[in-house]
Write an enzyme that holds these catalytic residues in place. Structure first.
Site, PDB file in Angstrom:
ATOM      1  N   CYS A  82       0.783  -1.235   0.000  1.00  0.00           N
ATOM      2  CA  CYS A  82       0.000   0.000   0.000  1.00  0.00           C
ATOM      3  C   CYS A  82       0.817   1.289   0.000  1.00  0.00           C
ATOM      4  O   CYS A  82       0.554   2.189  -0.802  1.00  0.00           O
ATOM      5  CB  CYS A  82      -0.986   0.004   1.162  1.00  0.00           C
ATOM      6  SG  CYS A  82      -0.268  -0.501   2.730  1.00  0.00           S
ATOM      7  N   HIS A 143      -1.731   6.737   5.083  1.00  0.00           N
ATOM      8  CA  HIS A 143      -0.552   5.857   5.119  1.00  0.00           C
ATOM      9  C   HIS A 143       0.618   6.406   4.310  1.00  0.00           C
ATOM     10  O   HIS A 143       1.352   5.655   3.655  1.00  0.00           O
ATOM     11  CB  HIS A 143      -0.917   4.447   4.640  1.00  0.00           C
ATOM     12  CG  HIS A 143      -0.042   3.387   5.269  1.00  0.00           C
ATOM     13  ND1 HIS A 143      -0.088   2.066   4.876  1.00  0.00           N
ATOM     14  CD2 HIS A 143       0.888   3.451   6.262  1.00  0.00           C
ATOM     15  CE1 HIS A 143       0.775   1.366   5.591  1.00  0.00           C
ATOM     16  NE2 HIS A 143       1.382   2.200   6.446  1.00  0.00           N
TER      17      HIS A 143
END
Length: 588
Positions: A82, A143
């Site tokens: 990710c 993130h």
């Protein structure tokens, strides 16, 4: 004029008028700057969705979106994890260009209190659209880091990268966010911290006893420094067990923490309401909304409405809830009269997590016919993702596009839609999707795509436009077992280098147009052009490498370790706790 000739002239005139009308509509739509809604799922496998072949999990809203727009069958993530994949998505650049590609085993950010993240000198599509007068919002997962040097510099924060409004997780979901789940942090990392904590503690005690008894002539400040260092190591180790939930699993509204730790039982509805409110409040001006779903990453905190609804246990329930969330957003677009003026995009950040298991229960996704999954370098299962685009009146409906495209293509596409030129001061690896989506061109602009695992080049695909073949060469592949849920020796995520990979000389070569499952590697015996194909790919790799320049590594050990002075905290550190969201809900 004969009757038949008159009819012909009438038809030609009518056709010319319709073409002119369509051109004017397209020009007017572009001049008016469409709204842009980007929906990005987390860990969703391409095989989890009905329109991509799943016949047992129900995804009617995503399937309907595909019927109303263009479905991409070769949509490729720039990384199979990710943090690097999302960095590439936001910037249109391979993560190795921004330093978001790791040389160690930790290929994603590990803490809110790390110092690594999306560099301040990188330009996101949000920042470009913000300059064009767009209202820009991010709801959900980030993130990409928070701070660099101090607790409040927010150098990596969404608001420093072009978003006017942020509500969501600055980090990512992990099992630690929910009670009674096995921790996701690397056990080897925990063991190392515990070992070093014991060693340093023993050293501190030895020097302390020696200092008190006069056997050691060492300054007190050295003893105190070692004691402080020991405390930090102990805190790091303990955080792996006790504090992850409080330090990583938080919700923020802009720069303010609203829940620490977050309450998973209501997170789904809170994030949905934020997304819908943003659409409703910004509908009178062009807006960009990135809805970065927490679904379908573990832990699978499905709300009661969807528990037991699917045929695939908790994971299937979670996917069906994701589909419902997509439907709620699309329904709001329609109710607000924004359907024809909104460019909608749906994708996943990378492939499904084959190794996602709790005991014998599979809690990860399915990647259909494609080999591998999340974290597995260049195998198709880790990087081939669903991709759907809808823009009524501007894009054709119910079209399947089999050309190679990339998540990085969203960067130039939405920038051009907003009337802005693509930056010329840096290399942009994405390509404008509009000509392909509108079927003005037959082939993708991507001749070569490079598939990295961390900072290591694992594979390259070559779209041979003149012959129609789609070649893919694997230089390195992870060693994994299909019998153990795709497991890599219990590591959870396959490594990019070292003993856990195989280097192939010559490279493994596949023709994805005939063998999309990468089941039958070619050889000089089975492919007459074997050497010529590899030579062409090697030349592309050499040319690509010449475009790379050294940059600071954002995922170095120093940047990913937990730093107490960077820990976002609502309350008194280290006892960080608050529930401001409950107070807001009670007022409503």
């Amino acid at each position: 004029v004969p009757y038949s000739l008159g009819c012909l002239i009438y038809l030609v005139t009518l056709l010319a008028f319709l073409i002119l009308l369509h051109t004017c509509r397209m020009g007017a739509a572009l001049d008016s700057k469409p709204n842009i809604i980007l929906m990005l799922a987390d860990d969703l496998g391409i095989g989890d969705i009905g329109c991509y072949g799943n016949t047992t999990i129900k995804t009617p809203n995503i399937d309907q979106l595909a019927k109303e727009g263009v479905k991409l069958t070769q949509h490729i993530a720039a990384a199979s994890l990710c943090t690097p994949s999302r960095a590439a998505f936001l910037t249109g650049r391979y993560p190795i260009r921004s330093g978001m590609a790791s040389r160690n085993d930790y290929r994603a950010l590990q803490w809110n209190a790390g110092s690594g993240g999306l560099p301040v000198n990188e330009t996101t599509f949000a920042k470009m659209l913000q300059q064009q007068g767009y209202a820009t919002g991010l709801i959900g997962k980030w993130h990409q880091g928070v701070n660099c040097d101090t607790i409040d510099d927010y150098c990596h924060h969404p608001l420093n990268h072009g978003f006017d409004y942020f509500y969501g997780m600055p980090f990512t979901l992990v099992n630690n966010c929910q009670d009674n789940k096995p921790p996701e942090l690397d056990r080897v990392f925990q063991a190392k911290l515990w070992f070093y904590t014991q060693v340093i503690t023993f050293a501190v005690l030895t020097f302390l006893i020696g200092k008190i008894t006069g056997l050691v002539s060492i300054p007190w400040k050295v003893v105190l420094f070692l004691a402080l260092f020991d405390f930090l190591f102990f805190a790091s180790w303990y955080s792996c067990y006790g504090f992850v939930k409080y330090w990583n699993c938080i919700l923020m509204r802009n720069y303010n923490i609203t829940e620490q730790p977050m309450k998973l039982e209501r997170t789904t509805f809170v994030l949905l309401n934020e997304a819908l409110s943003f659409i409703q409040s910004k509908k009178h001006k062009p807006f960009l909304l990135l809805v970065s779903f927490l679904h379908v990453h573990t832990p699978l905190f499905t709300t009661e409405k969807f528990v037991g609804k699917s045929k695939h246990g908790r994971y299937g329930d979670y996917v069906e809830e994701l589909d419902w969330l997509v439907g709620q957003i699309l329904n709001t677009i329609d109710k607000e009269g924004l359907r024809n003026s909104t460019f909608v995009y749906f994708a996943s950040d990378h492939g499904g997590h084959l190794e996602g298991q709790e005991g014998t229960i599979q809690v990860g996704g399915w990647n259909g016919i494609y080999k591998g999954g999340k974290g597995m370098g260049g195998w198709e299962g880790g990087i081939r993702v669903p991709g759907i685009v809808r823009w009524p009146g501007m894009l054709p409906e119910n079209i399947v596009l089999d050309e190679p495209t990339s998540l990085m293509d969203i960067f130039p596409t939405v920038i051009l839609l907003a009337g802005k030129d693509v930056p010329q001061d840096r290399i942009i690896d994405g390509r404008n999707l509009l000509p392909l989506l509108q079927q003005k061109v037959k082939h993708s602009e991507h001749e070569f795509l490079f598939h990295y695992c961390g900072s290591y080049l694992h594979a390259v695909r070559w779209h041979q436009k003149d012959g129609g073949a789609l070649w893919k060469a694997h230089y390195v592949t992870p060693i994994f077992s299909t019998e153990d849920a795709g497991g890599c020796y219990g590591k959870g995520i396959c490594p990019c280098s070292g003993e856990g990979v195989i280097h192939h000389v010559p490279p493994l070569l596949f023709d994805l147009s005939r063998d999309p499952s990468e089941a039958m590697p070619l050889s000089e015996t089975t492919e007459p052009l074997f050497q010529e194909i590899l030579k062409k790919i090697d030349e592309a790799v050499e040319k690509h490498h010449r475009t790379l320049t050294p940059v600071p590594l954002q995922l170095s050990y120093y940047n990913i370790i937990w730093k107490p002075w960077l820990q976002p905290c609502c309350g008194t550190f280290p006892f960080c706790w608050c529930n401001k969201e409950a107070k807001l809900m009670s007022r409503k």
